[in-house]
Every structure is written in structure tokens, then in C-alpha cells.
Design an enzyme around this catalytic site. Structure first.
Site, PDB file in Angstrom:
ATOM      1  N   GLY A  81      49.174 -81.933 -38.827  1.00  0.00           N
ATOM      2  CA  GLY A  81      48.015 -82.061 -39.705  1.00  0.00           C
ATOM      3  C   GLY A  81      48.222 -83.010 -40.866  1.00  0.00           C
TER       4      GLY A  81
ATOM      5  N   HIS B 131      63.436-105.981 -33.987  1.00  0.00           N
ATOM      6  CA  HIS B 131      63.835-105.970 -35.410  1.00  0.00           C
ATOM      7  C   HIS B 131      63.236-104.788 -36.158  1.00  0.00           C
ATOM      8  CE1 HIS B 131      64.473-107.044 -39.572  1.00  0.00           C
ATOM      9  NE2 HIS B 131      63.178-106.790 -39.741  1.00  0.00           N
TER      10      HIS B 131
ATOM     11  N   ASP C 244      54.696 -85.379 -27.310  1.00  0.00           N
ATOM     12  CA  ASP C 244      53.658 -84.741 -28.118  1.00  0.00           C
ATOM     13  C   ASP C 244      52.356 -84.952 -27.353  1.00  0.00           C
ATOM     14  OD1 ASP C 244      52.603 -87.095 -30.711  1.00  0.00           O
ATOM     15  OD2 ASP C 244      52.556 -87.203 -28.545  1.00  0.00           O
ATOM     16  N   SER C 245      51.223 -84.553 -27.957  1.00  0.00           N
ATOM     17  CA  SER C 245      50.018 -84.606 -27.123  1.00  0.00           C
ATOM     18  C   SER C 245      49.589 -86.051 -26.932  1.00  0.00           C
ATOM     19  CB  SER C 245      48.875 -83.849 -27.786  1.00  0.00           C
ATOM     20  OG  SER C 245      48.401 -84.618 -28.868  1.00  0.00           O
ATOM     21  N   GLY C 246      49.689 -86.858 -28.048  1.00  0.00           N
ATOM     22  CA  GLY C 246      49.155 -88.208 -27.956  1.00  0.00           C
ATOM     23  C   GLY C 246      47.647 -88.149 -27.890  1.00  0.00           C
TER      24      GLY C 246
ATOM     25  N   CYS D 244      69.698-108.378 -42.470  1.00  0.00           N
ATOM     26  CA  CYS D 244      69.670-107.591 -41.228  1.00  0.00           C
ATOM     27  C   CYS D 244      70.647-108.179 -40.218  1.00  0.00           C
ATOM     28  CB  CYS D 244      68.252-107.604 -40.645  1.00  0.00           C
ATOM     29  SG  CYS D 244      68.090-106.635 -39.126  1.00  0.00           S
TER      30      CYS D 244
ATOM     31  N   ASP E 185      58.311 -89.567 -36.223  1.00  0.00           N
ATOM     32  CA  ASP E 185      57.893 -90.552 -35.214  1.00  0.00           C
ATOM     33  C   ASP E 185      56.713 -91.335 -35.780  1.00  0.00           C
ATOM     34  OD1 ASP E 185      55.656 -88.407 -34.510  1.00  0.00           O
ATOM     35  OD2 ASP E 185      55.117 -90.298 -33.516  1.00  0.00           O
TER      36      ASP E 185
ATOM     37  N   CYS F 272      70.589-107.373 -36.932  1.00  0.00           N
ATOM     38  CA  CYS F 272      70.110-107.034 -35.575  1.00  0.00           C
ATOM     39  C   CYS F 272      70.145-108.265 -34.679  1.00  0.00           C
ATOM     40  CB  CYS F 272      68.696-106.462 -35.649  1.00  0.00           C
ATOM     41  SG  CYS F 272      67.363-107.679 -35.650  1.00  0.00           S
TER      42      CYS F 272
ATOM     43  N   ASP G  31      47.993 -77.578 -30.089  1.00  0.00           N
ATOM     44  CA  ASP G  31      47.407 -77.144 -31.364  1.00  0.00           C
ATOM     45  C   ASP G  31      46.135 -77.923 -31.644  1.00  0.00           C
ATOM     46  OD1 ASP G  31      48.425 -79.651 -31.653  1.00  0.00           O
ATOM     47  OD2 ASP G  31      49.038 -79.351 -33.729  1.00  0.00           O
TER      48      ASP G  31
ATOM     49  N   CYS H  97      67.759-111.030 -35.727  1.00  0.00           N
ATOM     50  CA  CYS H  97      68.105-111.750 -36.965  1.00  0.00           C
ATOM     51  C   CYS H  97      69.385-112.563 -36.821  1.00  0.00           C
ATOM     52  CB  CYS H  97      68.217-110.759 -38.123  1.00  0.00           C
ATOM     53  SG  CYS H  97      66.615-110.033 -38.505  1.00  0.00           S
TER      54      CYS H  97
ATOM     55  N   PHE I 243      45.936 -86.492 -30.057  1.00  0.00           N
ATOM     56  CA  PHE I 243      45.434 -86.190 -31.413  1.00  0.00           C
ATOM     57  C   PHE I 243      44.428 -87.246 -31.835  1.00  0.00           C
ATOM     58  CE2 PHE I 243      45.781 -87.202 -35.856  1.00  0.00           C
ATOM     59  CZ  PHE I 243      46.365 -88.442 -35.879  1.00  0.00           C
TER      60      PHE I 243
HETATM   61  C1  LIG Z   1      50.515 -80.867 -27.116  1.00  0.00           C
HETATM   62  C2  LIG Z   1      51.140 -81.425 -28.364  1.00  0.00           C
HETATM   63  O1  LIG Z   1      50.203 -81.460 -29.452  1.00  0.00           O
HETATM   64  C3  LIG Z   1      50.450 -82.375 -30.475  1.00  0.00           C
HETATM   65  O2  LIG Z   1      51.153 -83.331 -30.350  1.00  0.00           O
HETATM   66  N1  LIG Z   1      49.801 -82.086 -31.632  1.00  0.00           N
HETATM   67  C4  LIG Z   1      49.772 -82.818 -32.781  1.00  0.00           C
HETATM   68  N2  LIG Z   1      50.038 -84.137 -32.776  1.00  0.00           N
HETATM   69  C5  LIG Z   1      49.920 -84.831 -33.997  1.00  0.00           C
HETATM   70  C6  LIG Z   1      50.118 -86.205 -33.996  1.00  0.00           C
HETATM   71  C7  LIG Z   1      49.982 -86.912 -35.201  1.00  0.00           C
HETATM   72  N3  LIG Z   1      50.059 -88.252 -35.486  1.00  0.00           N
HETATM   73  C8  LIG Z   1      49.774 -88.346 -36.806  1.00  0.00           C
HETATM   74  N4  LIG Z   1      49.696 -89.511 -37.490  1.00  0.00           N
HETATM   75  C9  LIG Z   1      49.804 -90.773 -36.820  1.00  0.00           C
HETATM   76  N5  LIG Z   1      49.562 -87.150 -37.382  1.00  0.00           N
HETATM   77  C10 LIG Z   1      49.657 -86.221 -36.398  1.00  0.00           C
HETATM   78  C11 LIG Z   1      49.488 -84.839 -36.396  1.00  0.00           C
HETATM   79  C12 LIG Z   1      49.593 -84.153 -35.188  1.00  0.00           C
HETATM   80  C13 LIG Z   1      49.368 -82.726 -35.123  1.00  0.00           C
HETATM   81  O3  LIG Z   1      49.068 -82.066 -36.133  1.00  0.00           O
HETATM   82  N6  LIG Z   1      49.451 -82.115 -33.923  1.00  0.00           N
HETATM   83 ZN   LIG Z   2      66.636-107.864 -37.831  1.00  0.00          ZN
END
Ligand SMILES: CCOC(=O)Nc1nc2cc3nc(NC)[nH]c3cc2c(=O)[nH]1
Ligand SMILES: [Zn+2]
Length: 374
Positions: free
Chosen positions: A218, A337, A94-96, A306, A268, A308, A148, A311, A98
Site C-alpha cells: 500500500g 549500469h 508478486d502480483s504485478g 562507477c 523492488d 561497472c 491482497d 562505465c 497492482f
Molecule cells: C499476489 C501478490 O500481490 C501483490 O503483489 N500485492 C501487492 N503488490 C504491490 C505492488 C506495488 N508496487 C508499488 N509501487 C510501484 N506499490 C505496491 C504495493 C503493492 C501492494 O500493496 N500489494
Molecule cells: Zn556504471
């Protein structure tokens, strides 16, 4: 050839939850499923062998962070993320960004893309849908996310409407910019905040573009849980039944169960690994802060229910000692854990769906974990 496909196995008769299976070029996994987060090509303190042993089948890495460090070119030269980090399961990027996008002081969003400041060096950066695709193509993730805008919460309807329309235009540019659709599946991200009309608009725009999977974006951006659940109630039914649905950034136990009940397949969250690094553990009886003095002579496992590796072999007293001494091994034990706990929870959710009793499972779990306490 489509890189990522979904198979609906059955729907829970007691709730709207779905048992399914996602197939990617690096294997398949049953859903609902939790994805451990490995921002910089490592799930912090865990080895790939340990991730495999605990039952993880897909992990998440971040486009933005790997673009900055070490650079997607180096990862590409290594043969892609799987080879670079020696992980043979599936990977989603994902973008990370955000957090960075929403927190950056310089953040400026234009039609072309987003200008913002490098959170390490302070230098000015620019990301566009096309650039986000090129980076993810170089990283070689099995599942990529469309570029996005994830607006902050709350956002007014006017702002959100303009943002949704731009995100839909960006989604088209992502599909055009995606170089490897046969080996990497690109998921669209539904936006629209808490507004039903805008969620409908975003879902209509993106499902007409026929992505192999869809994320609900979002959310988990500070809104109350009942707002998230309400948005899911009217958003997931807008998504196709034969494709995976991924709720971004969600991972507390109650939200994983409530998201599954509302038809979400993939989750995630950094929560389990992040709280582990300050010595907080998720247990079947609720959270346990192992550095607490009351555990100094407590030789029981973190969670007596647990099974694991942590544990079965280590005590609260020992882990408390390590955590207080800031010993890395202590954080490895709490991380293992916590991840195992959530992966096991998802196994129990899938079992409950098989047996049409996820509603009952929710009540039992909430009672034990203490979610129902006022
Ligand atoms: C290029 C990929 O773009 C994204 O990953 N966009 C995106 N990432 C999110 C990460 C999020 N993490 C949380 N909470 C911890 N909420 C998120 C929402 C988005 C999102 O709307 N859009
Ligand atoms: Zn455990």
C-alpha cells in the site's frame, strides 16, 4: 522444514537499520537488498549471466503477467521459473497486477476475489486468493506474496478499514491454499494506508498467522515521501524482528536508504530498468540524461565513480549515439549500469550498517546526489 528463513546479523547503532541474511531454496543473500524486476521472466535486456556478474542474488517476476503470458502451466512443465529462464538465484513473485487492478476500468472487488479486464485482450478475468496461490505454486518462486488489495492513494478511513479486514481474510485463505510451504515461502502483506490504527490492525492479523516474512504494501502508490516514511516509522516496529521485511515497489536511491534506516530488508522497483530504456542513468552526482546534446563529444564514462562493465568500457558519447539511434545495445548498457548502481548502493548501505554509520552515509549520499537541494 521452512523454505525461507532470516538471520539478523546486527543492528546499526546510529539508526534502526538491520544487517541480515535471508536463506531460500535457491541460495541466500545479505540484506538490505534490492531486487531487479523481471516482469515476464526476464529483467528486460539483461541475461542471467549479466545479472549474476553485477551481484544480483534475487529477482522479481509477476504472477499476473505470467499467468496471462505464457501461462503458469507452460512454466510448470518447463520445471518452474528458475529452469524456464535459466536463473539459479532466488525468485520472488508478486502480483504485478497492482497496476492493472488499480487502473482497470472493470475492476470489481468482492469477498470471493477480484474481477477485472485482461490488459492485453480485454477479456474478463477473475483472481482469487486460492487462484493466486495455485499460479505461484506452479511458477515455483522461492518467495510468494499473499493475494491482497492494494487500495489507491488516497483512500478514506472507512474504505481502508473494510479493505484491511478483507485482505486479512484473504491472507488466511492464501495460507490454506498454499500447496508447497516446504519449498516456497509465502509472505503476508500489511495494508492500512496512512492510518496507524489500520496498520496496527493489519499487522496484528497477519503476524498472528505466522508467515515466514512480511511485506509493507500500500505504499509507493503516489503518496509523498514523508507520508511513506511516517507510515514506515510506525509500521516496521510492529513486525517480528526475526523475519524479513519487504517494502513493495520502492527503489529510488533516497527511498532505499530511508527505508533501510526504518528497518526494511528487501526492496523492488522498476525505476532503474524503466528509466534506462529512455536513456536516463542514475549516477553518484544525480541523474544523467545521456541523450542530451551536451554529451555528444563527452568521452567520459556515465559515472566516473562507477566500476561497472558499462562505465569501464563505454563513453557517454557512444551510449548517447546508440540511444538516439534506438539501438538495443544502448539500452543494455544503461540498464546494466542502473542496476549495478542500485546493487552497489545496497552494498554500501550494508557496509555502513556494519560500521554503525548509516546516518552519516545518508548525509554524504544525499549531498552528492542532490537530494538536499531545496
Ligand atoms: C499476489 C501478490 O500481490 C501483490 O503483489 N500485492 C501487492 N503488490 C504491490 C505492488 C506495488 N508496487 C508499488 N509501487 C510501484 N506499490 C505496491 C504495493 C503493492 C501492494 O500493496 N500489494
Ligand atoms: Zn556504471
Amino acid at each position: 522444514m521452512v523454505a525461507v528463513t532470516y538471520e539478523l546479523i546486527k543492528t546499526c547503532k546510529q539508526t534502526g537499520a538491520r544487517l541480515g541474511r535471508v536463506h531460500t531454496p535457491h541460495g541466500s543473500f545479505e540484506t538490505p537488498m534490492f531486487m531487479p524486476v523481471g516482469t515476464l521472466a526476464t529483467v528486460k535486456t539483461m541475461s542471467p549471466e549479466e545479472l549474476e556478474r553485477m551481484g544480483a542474488s534475487i529477482i522479481l517476476s509477476n504472477t499476473y503477467h505470467l499467468w496471462l503470458r505464457p501461462g503458469e502451466d507452460i512454466v510448470e512443465e518447463a520445471g518452474g521459473l528458475h529452469k524456464f529462464m535459466n536463473w539459479n538465484g532466488s525468485i520472488l513473485t508478486d502480483s504485478g497486477g497492482f497496476q492493472v487492478f488499480s487502473l482497470s476500468d472493470l475492476r470489481q472487488i468482492e469477498e470471493e476475489g477480484v474481477h477485472f479486464r485482461n490488459h492485453i485482450s480485454g477479456e474478463k478475468l477473475f483472481l482469487s486468493p486460492e487462484k493466486a496461490m495455485r499460479i505461484q505454486n506452479s511458477l515455483g518462486a522461492d518467495i510468494m506474496m499473499a493475494f491482497d488489495e492494494c487500495p489507491p492513494y488516497p483512500a478514506d478511513h472507512d474504505y481502508m478499514k473494510k479493505s484491511v479486514e478483507r485482505t486479512s481474510r484473504w491472507a488466511e485463505r492464501c495460507l490454506e491454499g498454499h500447496q508447497r510451504p516446504d519449498s516456497q515461502g509465502l509472505f503476508g502483506i500489511i495494508q492500512g494506508g496512512e492510518y496507524e490504527d489500520l496498520r496496527r490492525q493489519s499487522a496484528k492479523d497477519l503476524t498472528s498467522l505466522d508467515f515466514p516474512g512480511y511485506a509493507v504494501g500500500g505504499l509507493s502508490v503516489g503518496e509523498p515521501k514523508d507520508v511513506m516514511n511516517r507510515v514506515l516509522d510506525f509500521t516496521t516496529p510492529l513486525l517480528p524482528n526475526d523475519k524479513p521485511r519487504y517494502l513493495m515497489g520502492v527503489g529510488s536511491p533516497d527511498s532505499l536508504i530511508d527505508g533501510s534506516i526504518r528497518g526494511i530488508d528487501m526492496f523492488d522497483c522498476v525505476l532503474p530498468t524503466r528509466i534506462a530504456r529512455n536513456g536516463t542513468c542514475m549516477t553518484s552526482q544525480g541523474r544523467l540524461v545521456v541523450r542530451n546534446a551536451k554529451f555528444a563529444r563527452d568521452f567520459r564514462p556515465i559515472d566516473e565513480q562507477c566500476d561497472c562493465h558499462t562505465c569501464r568500457n563505454y563513453s557517454r558519447a557512444y551510449i548517447r549515439h546508440l540511444v538516439k539511434a534506438n539501438e538495443t545495445f544502448g539500452f543494455r548498457l544503461t540498464t546494466y549500469h542502473n542496476l549495478y548502481f542500485l546493487l552497489k548502493l545496497m552494498r554500501q548501505v550494508r557496509e555502513a550498517i556494519r560500521e554503525d554509520r548509516l546516518g552519516d552515509f545518508r548525509e554524504e549520499f544525499f549531498e552528492k546526489y542532490g537530494f538536499n537541494k531545496p
